[in-house]
Design a protein around this motif. Structure first.
Motif, PDB file in Angstrom:
ATOM      1  N   THR A   1       0.439  -1.322   0.185  1.00  0.00           N
ATOM      2  CA  THR A   1      -0.171   0.748   0.247  1.00  0.00           C
ATOM      3  C   THR A   1       0.870   1.253  -0.054  1.00  0.00           C
ATOM      4  OG1 THR A   1      -0.536   0.051   2.935  1.00  0.00           O
ATOM      5  CG2 THR A   1      -1.644  -1.220   0.981  1.00  0.00           C
ATOM      6  N   GLU A   2       2.459   1.789   0.101  1.00  0.00           N
ATOM      7  CA  GLU A   2       3.435   2.037   0.171  1.00  0.00           C
ATOM      8  C   GLU A   2       4.069   2.398  -0.887  1.00  0.00           C
ATOM      9  OE1 GLU A   2       2.839   4.811   2.079  1.00  0.00           O
ATOM     10  OE2 GLU A   2       0.557   4.314   2.752  1.00  0.00           O
ATOM     11  N   PRO A   3       4.534   2.815  -2.001  1.00  0.00           N
ATOM     12  CA  PRO A   3       5.441   3.145  -2.401  1.00  0.00           C
ATOM     13  C   PRO A   3       6.683   3.271  -2.144  1.00  0.00           C
ATOM     14  CG  PRO A   3       4.466   5.542  -2.457  1.00  0.00           C
ATOM     15  CD  PRO A   3       3.657   4.603  -1.723  1.00  0.00           C
ATOM     16  N   SER A   4       7.914   3.037  -2.846  1.00  0.00           N
ATOM     17  CA  SER A   4       9.125   2.900  -2.224  1.00  0.00           C
ATOM     18  C   SER A   4       9.505   4.466  -2.242  1.00  0.00           C
ATOM     19  CB  SER A   4      10.655   1.916  -2.942  1.00  0.00           C
ATOM     20  OG  SER A   4      10.082   2.592  -4.402  1.00  0.00           O
ATOM     21  N   GLN A   5      10.644   4.667  -2.100  1.00  0.00           N
ATOM     22  CA  GLN A   5      11.849   5.777  -1.411  1.00  0.00           C
ATOM     23  C   GLN A   5      12.370   7.059  -2.833  1.00  0.00           C
ATOM     24  OE1 GLN A   5      10.096   8.528   0.068  1.00  0.00           O
ATOM     25  NE2 GLN A   5       8.939   6.643   0.877  1.00  0.00           N
ATOM     26  N   GLU A   6      12.665   5.331  -3.636  1.00  0.00           N
ATOM     27  CA  GLU A   6      13.041   5.705  -4.950  1.00  0.00           C
ATOM     28  C   GLU A   6      12.381   6.403  -5.640  1.00  0.00           C
ATOM     29  OE1 GLU A   6      12.911   2.306  -4.129  1.00  0.00           O
ATOM     30  OE2 GLU A   6      15.151   1.959  -4.040  1.00  0.00           O
ATOM     31  N   LEU A   7      12.988   7.136  -6.350  1.00  0.00           N
ATOM     32  CA  LEU A   7      12.143   8.997  -7.383  1.00  0.00           C
ATOM     33  C   LEU A   7      10.750   8.631  -6.747  1.00  0.00           C
ATOM     34  CD1 LEU A   7      12.279   6.275 -11.060  1.00  0.00           C
ATOM     35  CD2 LEU A   7      13.612   8.244 -10.062  1.00  0.00           C
ATOM     36  N   SER A   8      10.933   9.558  -5.963  1.00  0.00           N
ATOM     37  CA  SER A   8       9.703   9.563  -4.636  1.00  0.00           C
ATOM     38  C   SER A   8       8.900  10.629  -5.128  1.00  0.00           C
ATOM     39  CB  SER A   8      10.009  10.016  -2.986  1.00  0.00           C
ATOM     40  OG  SER A   8      10.919  11.349  -3.055  1.00  0.00           O
ATOM     41  N   GLY A   9       9.853  11.573  -6.118  1.00  0.00           N
ATOM     42  CA  GLY A   9       8.278  12.671  -7.458  1.00  0.00           C
ATOM     43  C   GLY A   9       7.407  11.864  -7.836  1.00  0.00           C
ATOM     44  N   LEU A  10       7.412  10.591  -8.184  1.00  0.00           N
ATOM     45  CA  LEU A  10       6.158  10.492  -8.642  1.00  0.00           C
ATOM     46  C   LEU A  10       5.487   9.534  -7.889  1.00  0.00           C
ATOM     47  CD1 LEU A  10       8.050   7.483 -11.682  1.00  0.00           C
ATOM     48  CD2 LEU A  10       7.350   9.635 -11.954  1.00  0.00           C
ATOM     49  N   ASN A  11       5.717   9.164  -6.813  1.00  0.00           N
ATOM     50  CA  ASN A  11       4.527   8.550  -5.396  1.00  0.00           C
ATOM     51  C   ASN A  11       3.572   9.748  -5.689  1.00  0.00           C
ATOM     52  OD1 ASN A  11       6.318   7.048  -4.977  1.00  0.00           O
ATOM     53  ND2 ASN A  11       7.333   7.619  -2.865  1.00  0.00           N
ATOM     54  N   ARG A  12       3.194  11.347  -6.759  1.00  0.00           N
ATOM     55  CA  ARG A  12       2.298  11.757  -6.040  1.00  0.00           C
ATOM     56  C   ARG A  12       1.146  11.488  -6.503  1.00  0.00           C
ATOM     57  NH1 ARG A  12       3.707  16.604  -8.390  1.00  0.00           N
ATOM     58  NH2 ARG A  12       1.779  17.818  -6.472  1.00  0.00           N
ATOM     59  N   ALA A  13       1.346  10.326  -7.818  1.00  0.00           N
ATOM     60  CA  ALA A  13       0.695   9.740  -8.178  1.00  0.00           C
ATOM     61  C   ALA A  13      -0.493   9.431  -7.965  1.00  0.00           C
ATOM     62  CB  ALA A  13       1.475   9.133  -9.804  1.00  0.00           C
ATOM     63  N   VAL A  14       0.355   8.641  -6.201  1.00  0.00           N
ATOM     64  CA  VAL A  14      -0.450   8.042  -5.682  1.00  0.00           C
ATOM     65  C   VAL A  14      -0.720   8.183  -4.025  1.00  0.00           C
ATOM     66  CG1 VAL A  14      -0.859   5.687  -7.233  1.00  0.00           C
ATOM     67  CG2 VAL A  14       1.023   6.568  -4.825  1.00  0.00           C
ATOM     68  N   GLN A  15      -0.405   9.142  -3.824  1.00  0.00           N
ATOM     69  CA  GLN A  15      -0.215  10.124  -2.457  1.00  0.00           C
ATOM     70  C   GLN A  15      -1.013  11.241  -2.156  1.00  0.00           C
ATOM     71  OE1 GLN A  15       3.653  10.484  -1.660  1.00  0.00           O
ATOM     72  NE2 GLN A  15       4.235   8.913  -0.842  1.00  0.00           N
ATOM     73  N   CYS A  16      -1.131  11.777  -4.246  1.00  0.00           N
ATOM     74  CA  CYS A  16      -1.795  12.962  -4.167  1.00  0.00           C
ATOM     75  C   CYS A  16      -4.004  13.164  -4.902  1.00  0.00           C
ATOM     76  CB  CYS A  16      -1.598  14.330  -4.514  1.00  0.00           C
ATOM     77  SG  CYS A  16       0.259  14.833  -3.324  1.00  0.00           S
ATOM     78  N   GLN A  17      -4.454  13.793  -4.735  1.00  0.00           N
ATOM     79  CA  GLN A  17      -5.914  13.640  -5.650  1.00  0.00           C
ATOM     80  C   GLN A  17      -5.548  13.754  -6.435  1.00  0.00           C
ATOM     81  OE1 GLN A  17      -8.880  15.217  -3.889  1.00  0.00           O
ATOM     82  NE2 GLN A  17     -10.228  15.452  -5.247  1.00  0.00           N
ATOM     83  N   PRO A  18      -5.517  13.171  -8.225  1.00  0.00           N
ATOM     84  CA  PRO A  18      -5.304  13.204  -9.281  1.00  0.00           C
ATOM     85  C   PRO A  18      -6.246  14.366  -9.823  1.00  0.00           C
ATOM     86  CG  PRO A  18      -6.417  11.422  -9.763  1.00  0.00           C
ATOM     87  CD  PRO A  18      -5.820  11.812  -8.036  1.00  0.00           C
ATOM     88  N   ARG A  19      -5.677  15.393 -10.554  1.00  0.00           N
ATOM     89  CA  ARG A  19      -6.884  16.308 -11.138  1.00  0.00           C
ATOM     90  C   ARG A  19      -7.628  15.492 -12.330  1.00  0.00           C
ATOM     91  NH1 ARG A  19      -4.931  21.739 -11.440  1.00  0.00           N
ATOM     92  NH2 ARG A  19      -2.644  22.067 -10.186  1.00  0.00           N
ATOM     93  N   HIS A  20      -7.583  14.252 -13.069  1.00  0.00           N
ATOM     94  CA  HIS A  20      -8.548  14.000 -13.972  1.00  0.00           C
ATOM     95  C   HIS A  20      -8.870  12.405 -12.801  1.00  0.00           C
ATOM     96  CE1 HIS A  20      -8.560  17.760 -16.250  1.00  0.00           C
ATOM     97  NE2 HIS A  20      -7.158  17.240 -16.054  1.00  0.00           N
ATOM     98  N   ARG A  21      -9.833  11.917 -12.961  1.00  0.00           N
ATOM     99  CA  ARG A  21      -9.834  10.271 -12.807  1.00  0.00           C
ATOM    100  C   ARG A  21      -9.764   9.304 -13.375  1.00  0.00           C
ATOM    101  NH1 ARG A  21     -16.171   8.604 -12.414  1.00  0.00           N
ATOM    102  NH2 ARG A  21     -16.043  10.644 -10.144  1.00  0.00           N
ATOM    103  N   ALA A  22      -9.557   9.924 -14.795  1.00  0.00           N
ATOM    104  CA  ALA A  22      -8.340   8.907 -15.583  1.00  0.00           C
ATOM    105  C   ALA A  22      -7.152   8.348 -15.314  1.00  0.00           C
ATOM    106  CB  ALA A  22      -8.808   9.444 -17.022  1.00  0.00           C
ATOM    107  N   LEU A  23      -7.013   9.854 -14.597  1.00  0.00           N
ATOM    108  CA  LEU A  23      -5.059   9.578 -13.941  1.00  0.00           C
ATOM    109  C   LEU A  23      -4.900   8.875 -12.486  1.00  0.00           C
ATOM    110  CD1 LEU A  23      -3.646  13.208 -14.741  1.00  0.00           C
ATOM    111  CD2 LEU A  23      -3.772  10.990 -16.633  1.00  0.00           C
ATOM    112  N   ALA A  24      -6.092   8.006 -11.977  1.00  0.00           N
ATOM    113  CA  ALA A  24      -5.802   7.586 -10.916  1.00  0.00           C
ATOM    114  C   ALA A  24      -5.053   6.344 -11.285  1.00  0.00           C
ATOM    115  CB  ALA A  24      -6.904   7.443  -9.945  1.00  0.00           C
ATOM    116  N   CYS A  25      -3.560   6.234 -10.293  1.00  0.00           N
ATOM    117  CA  CYS A  25      -2.524   5.074 -10.669  1.00  0.00           C
ATOM    118  C   CYS A  25      -3.297   4.126  -8.966  1.00  0.00           C
ATOM    119  CB  CYS A  25      -1.963   5.606 -10.557  1.00  0.00           C
ATOM    120  SG  CYS A  25      -1.658   7.071 -11.929  1.00  0.00           S
ATOM    121  N   THR A  26      -2.514   3.291  -9.372  1.00  0.00           N
ATOM    122  CA  THR A  26      -2.277   1.971  -8.170  1.00  0.00           C
ATOM    123  C   THR A  26      -0.932   2.463  -8.345  1.00  0.00           C
ATOM    124  OG1 THR A  26      -1.949   0.397  -9.502  1.00  0.00           O
ATOM    125  CG2 THR A  26      -4.171   0.324  -9.599  1.00  0.00           C
TER     126      THR A  26
END
Length: 587
Positions: A308-333
């Motif tokens: 349920t938690e992403p790794s710390q490598e390339l942590s900038g990409l974690n925002r894809a699951v930690q922050c609410q996306p602007r569009h529903r189509a961009l929701a990521c696992t």
């Protein structure tokens, strides 16, 4: 109860050739992979029987200039290898690797049929050159005849790309990566894949080249056509043993979605607390190559705890699951984010191998030209320059079994690890050997030019009083580098890539080869432009090769390869392999 037992026996996510669920004990294993290896011998024979001598065909039969011929061959080779990415994409997104291979083999067969028909029909060839004093220059192929040539070449290239992108992953996916035996079997498969690739190349650069030079090009193309045609029933004979990964949609869509989601996520969104299981990575693949789909609870090979938690490598990409996306189509696992991270982390490794393949490109360019100026007789036999790759492929054929059956078991005993030698260690060994090869090539070129000067033959076109066996040294080092790096790259990309992206990732090995060819051409142009200023003669220009400063070019390649190795070493030390499962987060 019986239904449950049958379910346990199935390979989750795999199907047989009829798209029925694959069954354990019936599908997969080394028996299935052996059909792939035999097909590779025939496929590479079909490819290299033409590619190794194509420049001669274009010059003598199509009346192209040496520069036009070299450019056409480079474009053909580069396009064929780059299309491996297309074949890998289709294998991941649309069809199984099984289907992509069969379609691609048929496309290559049709391309070779076109080339064979043209080569045996004088009416489809350019007019013969006029003879005698004052005769006009040869007329190169043009119009519909030229169109036929390029249709045949690039239909062949399309088939080659599809095969390169589908055949290696098809063989590798026959092994159960969740067991040590399966992982060792997969490693053996990649070693023997390069072995079989070299077996096909050996037949191509000896028998096929001899036929082309002595019996005519229609027979040479005919050998390739028959070889690729035979590969289809050979490959199909293993159908009942194969298991194929079910395509899961375009990996490019997943990559684009995660990158867009991370870039456009609303800042200040709700951040998740670290209480769940997180991805674990390790500095060595040993014991961590189980490649479980860690975010697929309930699936085969799923980790005991859902991540349920992403790794710390390339942590900038974690925002894809930690922050609410602007569009529903961009929701990521989390799994999608981690998959994209893996792809981004292996790309620098891919870039660091392009320089090695630039060195390998010299085997079909300047090394052949060097040997062509030397004494190529072995007893009463004159060896054609196009057959010189016999040195590296023979060495690979001898070294591959020794590596798999002696070196790797010894390394396992010494290190106490499952792999013995990691993927990146293999690639690094190849990079070091390429540095040595370029240094050896420079020394041999100095010796060749000294022989020309000592015999007063600097301006002579006659063979120099020095045997071409001196060139064998650089061929052997580069051949060894190719064995270590290509097999290591194929296995590295396949095992590290997410299951849904494996074919595309494995195809990066061929893309590196293509970019190496292109880089070689660019490097020659840049070197000549830089050294030919202020009235100086460029290093790689002159009346003959004896007037070139080829040894300086080789030393430059040696230095660039050494700098590239330092770049690779930094990446390899910092790289962490994908782990088999998860570790619990702190409560």
């Amino acid at each position: 109860m019986e239904d449950g037992a049958r379910e346990v026996e199935r390979w989750e996510g795999y199907v047989d050739w009829r798209s029925r669920p694959a069954v354990k004990g019936r599908h997969g294993g080394m028996v299935a992979a052996s059909f792939v290896l035999v097909a590779e011998v025939l496929e590479n024979l079909a490819f290299l029987a033409n590619a190794s001598n194509l420049v001669t065909y274009l010059m003598k039969s199509m009346h192209y200039s040496p520069a036009q011929s070299a450019t056409t061959v480079t474009n053909f080779m580069g396009t064929a290898f780059l299309l491996g990415l297309f074949g890998g994409f289709l294998s991941d997104a649309v069809c199984t690797t099984y289907a992509v291979y069969l379609i691609s083999a048929f496309a290559e067969f049709m391309g070779l049929v076109v080339l064979t028909i043209q080569a045996r029909s004088p009416s489809l060839m350019p007019p013969e050159c006029a003879k005698g004093a004052g005769a006009a220059a040869c007329e190169p192929v043009a119009g519909s005849k030229k169109a036929m040539l390029f249709v045949g070449l690039y239909l062949t290239a399309l088939g080659i790309g599809g095969i390169k992108g589908s055949l290696p992953p098809h063989g590798a996916e026959q092994f159960d990566e969740h067991t040590p035996r399966g992982r060792k079997g997969r490693s053996t498969f990649f070693n023997y894949y390069v072995f079989c690739l070299s077996c096909g190349a050996l037949i191509a650069v000896t028998f096929a080249v001899w036929v082309e030079d002595n019996k005519g090009w229609q027979w040479g193309f005919g050998i390739s056509t028959i070889a690729i045609l035979l590969s289809i029933p050979v490959f199909a004979a293993g159908s009942r043993f194969y298991r194929s990964k079910v395509p899961t949609g375009s990996p490019l869509v997943t990559i684009a979605k995660v990158l867009l989601a991370a870039a456009s996520a609303r800042r200040g969104g709700t951040q998740s607390a670290s209480h769940g299981a997180v991805i674990d990575r390790a500095p060595s693949p040993t014991g961590s190559t189980d490649m479980k789909e860690y975010c697929k609870p309930g699936g085969a090979g799923a980790a005991a705890d859902e991540v349920t938690e992403p790794s710390q490598e390339l942590s900038g990409l974690n925002r894809a699951v930690q922050c609410q996306p602007r569009h529903r189509a961009l929701a990521c696992t989390v799994q999608e984010v981690e998959d994209v991270k893996i792809v981004l982390m292996v790309l620098p490794i891919f870039l660091s191998t392009i320089m090695l393949n630039c060195c390998l490109a010299q085997l079909s360019t300047f090394s052949v030209e060097q040997a062509a100026t030397m004494n190529t007789h072995v007893g009463g036999l004159k060896v054609p320059p196009a057959s010189l790759p016999v040195f590296p492929v023979t060495f690979i054929i001898l070294l591959a079994p020794i590596y798999d059956h002696i070196i790797v078991p010894f390394a396992r005993r010494v290190t106490g690890t499952e792999m013995g030698i990691t993927h990146l260690q293999r690639i690094g060994t190849g990079l070091v050997l390429s540095i040595v090869a370029m240094a050896v090539a420079a020394v041999v070129e100095v010796k060749r030019k000294n022989a020309a000067a000592g015999a007063g033959m600097t301006d002579s076109a006659a063979p120099l009083p020095i045997t071409f066996f001196w060139i064998a040294f650089q061929y052997l080092f580069l051949g060894s580098a190719d064995l270590f790096t290509l097999a290591g790259l194929l296995e590295f990309f396949f095992s590290e890539a997410p299951p849904r992206m494996r074919s595309l990732a494995t195809s990066l090995s061929w893309a590196s080869l293509a970019l190496g060819y292109y880089l070689s051409s660019v490097l020659v142009t840049v070197v000549n432009g830089a050294t030919g200023r202020a009235g100086h003669r460029a290093w790689l220009e002159g009346a003959s090769l004896n007037h070139y400063h080829l040894e300086r070019f080789y030393w430059l390649m040696c230095v660039l390869s050494a700098l590239n190795y330092v770049f690779f070493l930094v990446l390899a030390i910092r790289y962490k392999y994908r782990n088999a499962g998860v570790i619990k987060g702190r409560e």
